[in-house]
Design a protein around this motif. Structure first.
Motif, PDB file in Angstrom:
ATOM      1  N   PHE A  90       0.914  -1.147  -0.160  1.00  0.00           N
ATOM      2  CA  PHE A  90       0.083  -0.043  -0.065  1.00  0.00           C
ATOM      3  C   PHE A  90       0.947   1.135  -0.075  1.00  0.00           C
ATOM      4  O   PHE A  90       1.736   1.291   0.878  1.00  0.00           O
ATOM      5  CB  PHE A  90      -1.070  -0.127   1.333  1.00  0.00           C
ATOM      6  N   PRO A  91       0.666   2.080  -1.099  1.00  0.00           N
ATOM      7  CA  PRO A  91       1.528   3.208  -1.167  1.00  0.00           C
ATOM      8  C   PRO A  91       1.745   4.016  -0.009  1.00  0.00           C
ATOM      9  O   PRO A  91       0.447   4.519   0.811  1.00  0.00           O
ATOM     10  CB  PRO A  91       0.941   3.865  -2.454  1.00  0.00           C
ATOM     11  N   GLY A  92       2.836   4.757   0.464  1.00  0.00           N
ATOM     12  CA  GLY A  92       2.878   5.743   1.640  1.00  0.00           C
ATOM     13  C   GLY A  92       3.366   5.061   2.715  1.00  0.00           C
ATOM     14  O   GLY A  92       3.926   5.647   3.596  1.00  0.00           O
ATOM     15  N   THR A  93       3.257   3.695   2.945  1.00  0.00           N
ATOM     16  CA  THR A  93       3.695   3.010   4.033  1.00  0.00           C
ATOM     17  C   THR A  93       5.170   3.034   4.406  1.00  0.00           C
ATOM     18  O   THR A  93       5.775   2.741   3.260  1.00  0.00           O
ATOM     19  CB  THR A  93       3.070   1.302   3.817  1.00  0.00           C
ATOM     20  N   MET A  94       5.580   3.192   5.539  1.00  0.00           N
ATOM     21  CA  MET A  94       6.890   3.202   5.734  1.00  0.00           C
ATOM     22  C   MET A  94       7.250   2.210   6.871  1.00  0.00           C
ATOM     23  O   MET A  94       6.317   1.902   7.669  1.00  0.00           O
ATOM     24  CB  MET A  94       7.439   4.521   6.365  1.00  0.00           C
ATOM     25  N   TRP A  95       8.519   1.642   6.794  1.00  0.00           N
ATOM     26  CA  TRP A  95       8.722   0.819   8.013  1.00  0.00           C
ATOM     27  C   TRP A  95      10.446   0.728   8.143  1.00  0.00           C
ATOM     28  O   TRP A  95      11.059   1.111   7.065  1.00  0.00           O
ATOM     29  CB  TRP A  95       8.197  -0.717   7.421  1.00  0.00           C
ATOM     30  N   VAL A  96      10.602   0.158   9.315  1.00  0.00           N
ATOM     31  CA  VAL A  96      12.048  -0.262   9.404  1.00  0.00           C
ATOM     32  C   VAL A  96      12.114  -1.864   9.984  1.00  0.00           C
ATOM     33  O   VAL A  96      11.057  -2.488  10.179  1.00  0.00           O
ATOM     34  CB  VAL A  96      12.797   0.457  10.533  1.00  0.00           C
ATOM     35  N   THR A  97      13.242  -2.412   9.920  1.00  0.00           N
ATOM     36  CA  THR A  97      13.412  -3.766  10.447  1.00  0.00           C
ATOM     37  C   THR A  97      13.144  -3.597  11.659  1.00  0.00           C
ATOM     38  O   THR A  97      13.309  -2.792  12.370  1.00  0.00           O
ATOM     39  CB  THR A  97      14.652  -4.514   9.953  1.00  0.00           C
ATOM     40  N   PRO A  98      12.678  -4.875  12.488  1.00  0.00           N
ATOM     41  CA  PRO A  98      12.606  -4.938  13.886  1.00  0.00           C
ATOM     42  C   PRO A  98      13.923  -4.642  14.556  1.00  0.00           C
ATOM     43  O   PRO A  98      13.780  -3.929  15.644  1.00  0.00           O
ATOM     44  CB  PRO A  98      12.425  -6.433  13.975  1.00  0.00           C
ATOM     45  N   GLU A  99      15.247  -5.047  13.923  1.00  0.00           N
ATOM     46  CA  GLU A  99      16.197  -4.804  14.617  1.00  0.00           C
ATOM     47  C   GLU A  99      16.473  -3.452  14.777  1.00  0.00           C
ATOM     48  O   GLU A  99      16.830  -2.528  15.910  1.00  0.00           O
ATOM     49  CB  GLU A  99      17.506  -5.414  13.690  1.00  0.00           C
ATOM     50  N   THR A 100      16.173  -2.613  13.588  1.00  0.00           N
ATOM     51  CA  THR A 100      16.589  -1.243  13.649  1.00  0.00           C
ATOM     52  C   THR A 100      15.515  -0.479  14.565  1.00  0.00           C
ATOM     53  O   THR A 100      16.040   0.510  15.409  1.00  0.00           O
ATOM     54  CB  THR A 100      16.346  -0.658  12.390  1.00  0.00           C
ATOM     55  N   PHE A 101      14.376  -0.921  14.609  1.00  0.00           N
ATOM     56  CA  PHE A 101      13.381  -0.319  15.582  1.00  0.00           C
ATOM     57  C   PHE A 101      13.557  -0.432  16.712  1.00  0.00           C
ATOM     58  O   PHE A 101      13.553   0.536  17.679  1.00  0.00           O
ATOM     59  CB  PHE A 101      11.987  -0.963  15.078  1.00  0.00           C
ATOM     60  N   ARG A 102      13.966  -1.592  17.285  1.00  0.00           N
ATOM     61  CA  ARG A 102      14.548  -1.970  18.654  1.00  0.00           C
ATOM     62  C   ARG A 102      15.615  -1.213  19.138  1.00  0.00           C
ATOM     63  O   ARG A 102      15.656  -0.519  20.185  1.00  0.00           O
ATOM     64  CB  ARG A 102      14.835  -3.447  18.872  1.00  0.00           C
ATOM     65  N   ASP A 103      16.648  -1.032  18.080  1.00  0.00           N
ATOM     66  CA  ASP A 103      17.755  -0.109  18.444  1.00  0.00           C
ATOM     67  C   ASP A 103      17.478   1.392  18.829  1.00  0.00           C
ATOM     68  O   ASP A 103      18.053   2.034  19.571  1.00  0.00           O
ATOM     69  CB  ASP A 103      18.904  -0.270  17.404  1.00  0.00           C
ATOM     70  N   TYR A 104      16.711   1.722  17.691  1.00  0.00           N
ATOM     71  CA  TYR A 104      16.029   3.200  17.876  1.00  0.00           C
ATOM     72  C   TYR A 104      15.609   3.380  19.019  1.00  0.00           C
ATOM     73  O   TYR A 104      15.747   4.600  19.643  1.00  0.00           O
ATOM     74  CB  TYR A 104      15.532   3.381  16.531  1.00  0.00           C
ATOM     75  N   VAL A 105      14.454   2.778  19.191  1.00  0.00           N
ATOM     76  CA  VAL A 105      13.735   3.082  20.318  1.00  0.00           C
ATOM     77  C   VAL A 105      14.399   2.926  21.702  1.00  0.00           C
ATOM     78  O   VAL A 105      14.344   3.905  22.695  1.00  0.00           O
ATOM     79  CB  VAL A 105      12.151   2.216  20.524  1.00  0.00           C
ATOM     80  N   ARG A 106      15.265   1.744  21.647  1.00  0.00           N
ATOM     81  CA  ARG A 106      16.059   1.899  22.938  1.00  0.00           C
ATOM     82  C   ARG A 106      16.940   2.734  23.084  1.00  0.00           C
ATOM     83  O   ARG A 106      17.153   3.521  24.327  1.00  0.00           O
ATOM     84  CB  ARG A 106      16.812   0.478  23.044  1.00  0.00           C
ATOM     85  N   GLU A 107      17.609   3.265  22.118  1.00  0.00           N
ATOM     86  CA  GLU A 107      18.591   4.358  22.380  1.00  0.00           C
ATOM     87  C   GLU A 107      17.931   5.775  22.499  1.00  0.00           C
ATOM     88  O   GLU A 107      18.329   6.548  23.370  1.00  0.00           O
ATOM     89  CB  GLU A 107      19.368   4.250  20.983  1.00  0.00           C
TER      90      GLU A 107
END
Length: 245
Positions: A74-91
């Motif tokens: 579906f156009p417009g959807t953005m995402w990151v990998t679970p690994e990137t997400f976990r690292d980003y939120v944790r940091e």
């Protein structure tokens, strides 16, 4: 205090160790609801919950992109990998703990983030000097939770209450007729579908027509009351780790 509006000296002079971090996603929510639905609802619940506690709490800016590859068709959807997400939120959380805000509630608006956020909370709590716990608003609204779909009655109702101008009311019928009744494609308790486009033509799960503004007001009350209770519990909790048995 909202960090977006505060100065560094405002933050320096605070006498609190409690912070809230809204987390959502930028992803399709059918033809009628905005891509930012999960961010908007997380922020609305976070702000309403903060209004209900009689103590100072830091409110961090929302994290707007999460784990959402299941909506990639579906156009417009953005995402990151679970690994990137976990690292980003944790940091991001750890940057708050650096300044002394070592009790963190992560207010989540996206189902795809749930497992990763629980892992983040565990990592922060077990490996540092802080305590972090996730709170997902649609899990905290009593019997309504059973109706949670995607762009369905709960999210549509909350948007109609908090951000009515963003709901495309002329597309509600289209959203209802082109959606799926439930999430996934299940056989023998296994979900065969990895992407939402496998089981919903327009990205909707559930009937958004069943989510009116009155229901949205009730949802916000329930979620905000639940969050306020959690904030009080986190503020008063002994967050030291148990000794080795």
């Amino acid at each position: 205090m909202d960090l977006t509006d505060a100065t560094w000296t405002d933050v320096r002079d605070l006498e609190t160790d409690l912070a809230v971090v809204p987390v959502g996603s930028t992803e399709q929510h059918g033809p009628h609801a905005p891509l930012g639905t999960d961010v908007l609802t997380a922020e609305a619940v976070a702000d309403a919950g903060l209004e209900r506690v009689d103590r100072e709490v830091v409110r961090a800016p929302a994290i707007p992109v999460g784990i959402a590859e299941e909506h990639r068709q579906f156009p417009g959807t953005m995402w990151v990998t679970p690994e990137t997400f976990r690292d980003y939120v944790r940091e991001a959380v750890e940057s708050l703990t650096h300044h002394g805000f070592d009790r963190i509630v992560i207010v989540n608006g996206h189902g795809g983030n749930v497992d990763a956020l629980r892992e983040v909370g565990a990592t922060v709590t077990r490996t540092g000097d802080a305590f972090a716990v996730p709170f997902t608003w649609f899990e905290a609204v009593g019997d309504h939770s059973a109706d949670m779909g995607h762009g369905g009655p709960l999210e549509t109702a909350l948007l109609r209450h908090c951000e009515p101008g963003l709901v495309r009311e002329d597309r509600i019928d289209e959203a209802s007729t082109g959606g799926a009744e439930r999430w996934g494609e299940w056989v023998s308790y296994a979900n065969l579908a990895y992407d939402s486009a496998e089981f919903t033509d327009n990205g909707v799960v559930g009937d958004p027509g069943a989510g009116d503004e009155t229901r949205g007001e009730e949802l916000l009350e329930l979620a905000a009351d639940s969050l306020a209770r959690l904030l009080e519990a986190v503020a008063e909790r002994d967050v030291s780790r148990p000794d080795r048995r």
